[in-house]
Enzyme design. Sequence first.
Site, PDB file in Angstrom:
ATOM      1  CB  THR A  81      -8.897  23.593 -16.209  1.00 16.36           C
ATOM      2  OG1 THR A  81      -8.589  24.264 -17.426  1.00 16.36           O
ATOM      3  CG2 THR A  81      -9.208  22.146 -16.580  1.00 16.36           C
ATOM      4  CG  ASP A  82     -10.483  27.909 -19.186  1.00 10.29           C
ATOM      5  OD1 ASP A  82      -9.535  27.096 -19.144  1.00 10.29           O
ATOM      6  OD2 ASP A  82     -10.334  29.091 -19.562  1.00 10.29           O
ATOM      7  CD  GLU A  83      -6.325  23.929 -20.681  1.00  2.00           C
ATOM      8  OE1 GLU A  83      -6.004  22.903 -21.271  1.00  2.00           O
ATOM      9  OE2 GLU A  83      -5.495  24.735 -20.196  1.00  2.00           O
ATOM     10  CE1 TYR A 106      -4.783  19.806 -16.271  1.00  3.32           C
ATOM     11  CE2 TYR A 106      -5.492  21.282 -18.033  1.00  3.32           C
ATOM     12  CZ  TYR A 106      -5.351  21.000 -16.689  1.00  3.32           C
ATOM     13  OH  TYR A 106      -5.788  21.896 -15.754  1.00  3.32           O
ATOM     14  CE  LYS A 110      -8.307  19.701 -12.918  1.00  5.28           C
ATOM     15  NZ  LYS A 110      -7.931  19.513 -11.480  1.00  5.28           N
ATOM     16  NE  ARG A 170      -4.544  28.527 -23.916  1.00  2.92           N
ATOM     17  CZ  ARG A 170      -4.864  28.102 -25.143  1.00  2.92           C
ATOM     18  NH1 ARG A 170      -5.652  28.835 -25.916  1.00  2.92           N
ATOM     19  NH2 ARG A 170      -4.397  26.965 -25.600  1.00  2.92           N
TER      20      ARG A 170
HETATM   21  P1  TYD Z   1       0.328  27.076 -21.120  1.00  2.00           P
HETATM   22  O1  TYD Z   1       0.962  28.033 -20.178  1.00  2.00           O
HETATM   23  O2  TYD Z   1       0.990  25.745 -21.312  1.00  2.00           O
HETATM   24  O3  TYD Z   1      -1.202  26.905 -20.665  1.00  2.00           O
HETATM   25  P2  TYD Z   1      -2.442  26.145 -21.414  1.00  2.00           P
HETATM   26  O4  TYD Z   1      -1.911  25.235 -22.442  1.00  2.00           O
HETATM   27  O5  TYD Z   1      -3.076  25.407 -20.274  1.00  2.00           O
HETATM   28  O6  TYD Z   1      -3.316  27.230 -21.958  1.00  2.00           O
HETATM   29  O7  TYD Z   1       0.214  27.755 -22.553  1.00  2.00           O
HETATM   30  C1  TYD Z   1      -0.462  28.973 -22.742  1.00  2.00           C
HETATM   31  C2  TYD Z   1      -0.474  29.255 -24.214  1.00  2.00           C
HETATM   32  O8  TYD Z   1       0.858  29.526 -24.656  1.00  2.00           O
HETATM   33  C3  TYD Z   1      -0.956  28.086 -25.064  1.00  2.00           C
HETATM   34  O9  TYD Z   1      -1.718  28.593 -26.162  1.00  2.00           O
HETATM   35  C4  TYD Z   1       0.319  27.444 -25.580  1.00  2.00           C
HETATM   36  C5  TYD Z   1       1.276  28.621 -25.683  1.00  2.00           C
HETATM   37  N1  TYD Z   1       2.707  28.305 -25.439  1.00  2.00           N
HETATM   38  C6  TYD Z   1       3.679  28.734 -26.339  1.00  2.00           C
HETATM   39  O10 TYD Z   1       3.357  29.373 -27.384  1.00  2.00           O
HETATM   40  N2  TYD Z   1       4.988  28.466 -26.070  1.00  2.00           N
HETATM   41  C7  TYD Z   1       5.376  27.778 -24.954  1.00  2.00           C
HETATM   42  O11 TYD Z   1       6.605  27.519 -24.776  1.00  2.00           O
HETATM   43  C8  TYD Z   1       4.372  27.350 -24.020  1.00  2.00           C
HETATM   44  C9  TYD Z   1       4.746  26.604 -22.782  1.00  2.00           C
HETATM   45  C10 TYD Z   1       3.050  27.647 -24.305  1.00  2.00           C
END
Ligand code: TYD
Length: 302
Positions: A81-83, A106, A110, A170
Amino acid sequence: MKGDIGDATLVSQIFAQEQIDTVVHFAAESHVDRSITGPAEFVQTNIFGTFNILEAAREAWLKEPSGKPSGTDCRFLHVSTDEVYGSLGETGAFQETTPYDPRSPYSASKASSDHLVSSYYHTYGLPTLITNCSNNYGPYQFPEKLIPLIINNALQGRPLPVYGDGKNVRDWLYVVDHCEAILTVLQHGKIGETYNIGGNSEKQNIEVVHTICDILDEKVGLLPGDRARRSLITYVKDRAGHDRRYAIDATKIRTNLGWHPRVNFADGMHRTVEWYLDNKAWIASVTDGSYREYYEKMYGNR
Ligand code: TYD
């Protein structure tokens, strides 16, 4: 075979029984929010699980009875992941050379597994490749992640939880583009190298949520009382340590291997929403008791 990569005996048995020459390692705990409430499983699966597969591959590929390495035609591709690179400000993008700076359990798990993979290349000569991708979306994504969660809630007229100010960014990658990139790296990537894979589609979370609401309003009609789905948007407490922005610089895979994403965000979102509309039985089957418990725990008092 269905099994747990945490089970070292099972993993090495599979390598002993089957003539495995290629590993594409996708198996992982992948949800940041779950890693915040329960980090142990992330350490167990992502770190120890990866270690188990690496050990099994080393045993099978590099320890022939003759002592002669047989791993030359083998490939071990670790999907990451890029994270692992941390969080960006308003500008810039992650490159393969960006220093690791993981910030959630997380991404730390990774990052750790990436380091293990790369150590097996340098130390033992295991033929490894690593890919670090941006946020995926598309069919069959579990509704804990933003896009399927919002689609599911918006269909049911439930609140749409947006963390913080909704302006976290994102870079969205359609899952089929990601699969094609992985295949490209597997077939043409240079052993020992890392390739970043991005969708070239940076969006603020609120833009993503608006897009889903508008597509659903158009495809299935407004909510009762002629309410647009955007009215369901509810700003909730921010995620702890919420990374502000991720963006991928995919120059390396584009110039060296000729891959680029083919599905743009608008098109990918239409396809995704369409898929969820056509697969309501699947959503119902995965949002059973344990999902409801998860949802209550994560969003109940937010
Ligand atoms: P997510 O799909 O959990 O991916 P990641 O954390 O790996 O980027 O979340 C994407 C983005 O959306 C992240 O900035 C968190 C936000 N988010 C919300 O605002 N509400 C939610 O219910 C969720 C699950 C994520």
